[in-house]
Design a protein around this motif. Structure first.
Motif, PDB file in Angstrom:
ATOM      1  N   VAL A 115       0.812  -1.230  -0.055  1.00  0.00           N
ATOM      2  CA  VAL A 115       0.054  -0.087   0.065  1.00  0.00           C
ATOM      3  C   VAL A 115       0.905   1.450   0.108  1.00  0.00           C
ATOM      4  O   VAL A 115       1.925   1.149   0.830  1.00  0.00           O
ATOM      5  N   GLN A 116       0.682   2.116  -0.822  1.00  0.00           N
ATOM      6  CA  GLN A 116       1.584   3.362  -0.980  1.00  0.00           C
ATOM      7  C   GLN A 116       1.177   4.127   0.226  1.00  0.00           C
ATOM      8  O   GLN A 116      -0.239   4.484   0.262  1.00  0.00           O
ATOM      9  N   LEU A 117       1.777   4.795   0.767  1.00  0.00           N
ATOM     10  CA  LEU A 117       1.786   5.875   1.934  1.00  0.00           C
ATOM     11  C   LEU A 117       1.534   6.869   0.998  1.00  0.00           C
ATOM     12  O   LEU A 117       1.933   7.393   0.019  1.00  0.00           O
ATOM     13  N   PRO A 118       0.693   7.945   1.917  1.00  0.00           N
ATOM     14  CA  PRO A 118       0.432   9.446   1.153  1.00  0.00           C
ATOM     15  C   PRO A 118       1.621  10.089   0.843  1.00  0.00           C
ATOM     16  O   PRO A 118       2.757   9.898   1.445  1.00  0.00           O
ATOM     17  N   GLU A 119       1.800  10.969  -0.136  1.00  0.00           N
ATOM     18  CA  GLU A 119       2.863  11.544  -0.696  1.00  0.00           C
ATOM     19  C   GLU A 119       3.504  12.331   0.450  1.00  0.00           C
ATOM     20  O   GLU A 119       4.792  12.494   0.413  1.00  0.00           O
ATOM     21  N   GLY A 123       5.691   9.158   7.720  1.00  0.00           N
ATOM     22  CA  GLY A 123       5.430   7.880   8.279  1.00  0.00           C
ATOM     23  C   GLY A 123       4.055   7.613   8.944  1.00  0.00           C
ATOM     24  O   GLY A 123       3.514   8.308   8.916  1.00  0.00           O
ATOM     25  N   ILE A 124       3.646   6.089   9.331  1.00  0.00           N
ATOM     26  CA  ILE A 124       2.383   6.125   9.803  1.00  0.00           C
ATOM     27  C   ILE A 124       2.563   5.224  11.217  1.00  0.00           C
ATOM     28  O   ILE A 124       3.628   4.602  11.346  1.00  0.00           O
ATOM     29  N   ARG A 125       1.586   5.480  11.932  1.00  0.00           N
ATOM     30  CA  ARG A 125       1.271   4.485  13.103  1.00  0.00           C
ATOM     31  C   ARG A 125      -0.197   4.318  13.493  1.00  0.00           C
ATOM     32  O   ARG A 125      -0.968   4.809  12.839  1.00  0.00           O
ATOM     33  N   TYR A 126      -0.344   3.693  14.502  1.00  0.00           N
ATOM     34  CA  TYR A 126      -1.723   3.564  14.983  1.00  0.00           C
ATOM     35  C   TYR A 126      -2.861   2.617  13.999  1.00  0.00           C
ATOM     36  O   TYR A 126      -3.823   3.296  13.656  1.00  0.00           O
ATOM     37  N   ILE A 127      -2.275   1.600  13.489  1.00  0.00           N
ATOM     38  CA  ILE A 127      -2.968   0.900  12.662  1.00  0.00           C
ATOM     39  C   ILE A 127      -4.360   0.167  13.209  1.00  0.00           C
ATOM     40  O   ILE A 127      -3.963  -0.647  14.373  1.00  0.00           O
ATOM     41  N   ARG A 128      -5.495   0.377  13.006  1.00  0.00           N
ATOM     42  CA  ARG A 128      -6.620  -0.264  13.432  1.00  0.00           C
ATOM     43  C   ARG A 128      -7.645  -0.875  12.422  1.00  0.00           C
ATOM     44  O   ARG A 128      -7.985  -0.209  11.464  1.00  0.00           O
ATOM     45  N   PHE A 129      -7.851  -2.027  12.788  1.00  0.00           N
ATOM     46  CA  PHE A 129      -8.879  -2.825  11.780  1.00  0.00           C
ATOM     47  C   PHE A 129     -10.533  -2.235  12.297  1.00  0.00           C
ATOM     48  O   PHE A 129     -10.515  -2.257  13.422  1.00  0.00           O
ATOM     49  N   ASN A 130     -11.220  -2.219  11.217  1.00  0.00           N
ATOM     50  CA  ASN A 130     -12.673  -2.456  11.609  1.00  0.00           C
ATOM     51  C   ASN A 130     -13.174  -3.567  12.276  1.00  0.00           C
ATOM     52  O   ASN A 130     -12.961  -4.535  11.540  1.00  0.00           O
TER      53      ASN A 130
END
Length: 151
Positions: A115-119, A123-130
């Motif tokens: 999955v491409q990260l936003p431009e 970086g990303i954190r706090y991934i949560r599934f529905n």
């Protein structure tokens, strides 16, 4: 002891792609030399990926963080409150490592999709599934700004 110090400075500079000059005991200037690949792998092993599994056990998200925090991250100001260090701009724990890659894998087929990260993402954190649907969200740190965006 001086040789060990020179080696540590050179190794640190090599890992962070910084050109380092240091003075030897005879005051001659020495420049940095690139360490071998074996030494780089020894001093800079990759972190284990972080995993998040969906509530229905159909999807798995892999995220990978850089092996060491950046100098910029270490130099950021931080506040302390009750023994906890936090970033005064984002109001999050300080020195958080942000994942720089995100891979989604279907558990039954084993098919992986990066999955491409936003431009503008640092970086990303706090991934949560529905818990009901096959979707997930994450927070993205915006480059050069004191804010996070939700995706």
């Amino acid at each position: 002891l001086i040789n060990l110090l020179h080696w540590l400075v050179a190794a640190y500079g090599a890992l962070h792609a910084v050109k380092i000059h240091y003075f030897t005991t005879d005051n001659s200037m020495s420049s940095y030399k690139e360490p071998s690949d074996v030494l780089k792998r020894l001093l800079l092993p990759p972190k284990n990926p972080s995993l998040s599994l969906s509530a229905n056990y159909q999807w798995l998200v892999f995220t990978q963080e850089p092996p060491l925090p950046s100098i910029e991250l270490l130099a950021k100001p931080e506040e302390k409150l009750a023994g906890i260090r936090f970033d005064p701009e984002l109001l999050t724990p300080s020195r958080l490592d942000y994942a720089t890659t995100l891979v989604l894998q279907h558990m039954k087929t084993g098919e992986k999709q990066e999955v491409q990260l936003p431009e503008n993402s640092e970086g990303i954190r706090y991934i949560r599934f529905n818990p009901v649907k096959s979707s997930f969200v994450f927070a993205s740190k915006v480059k050069n700004e004191a804010r996070m965006e939700l995706y």
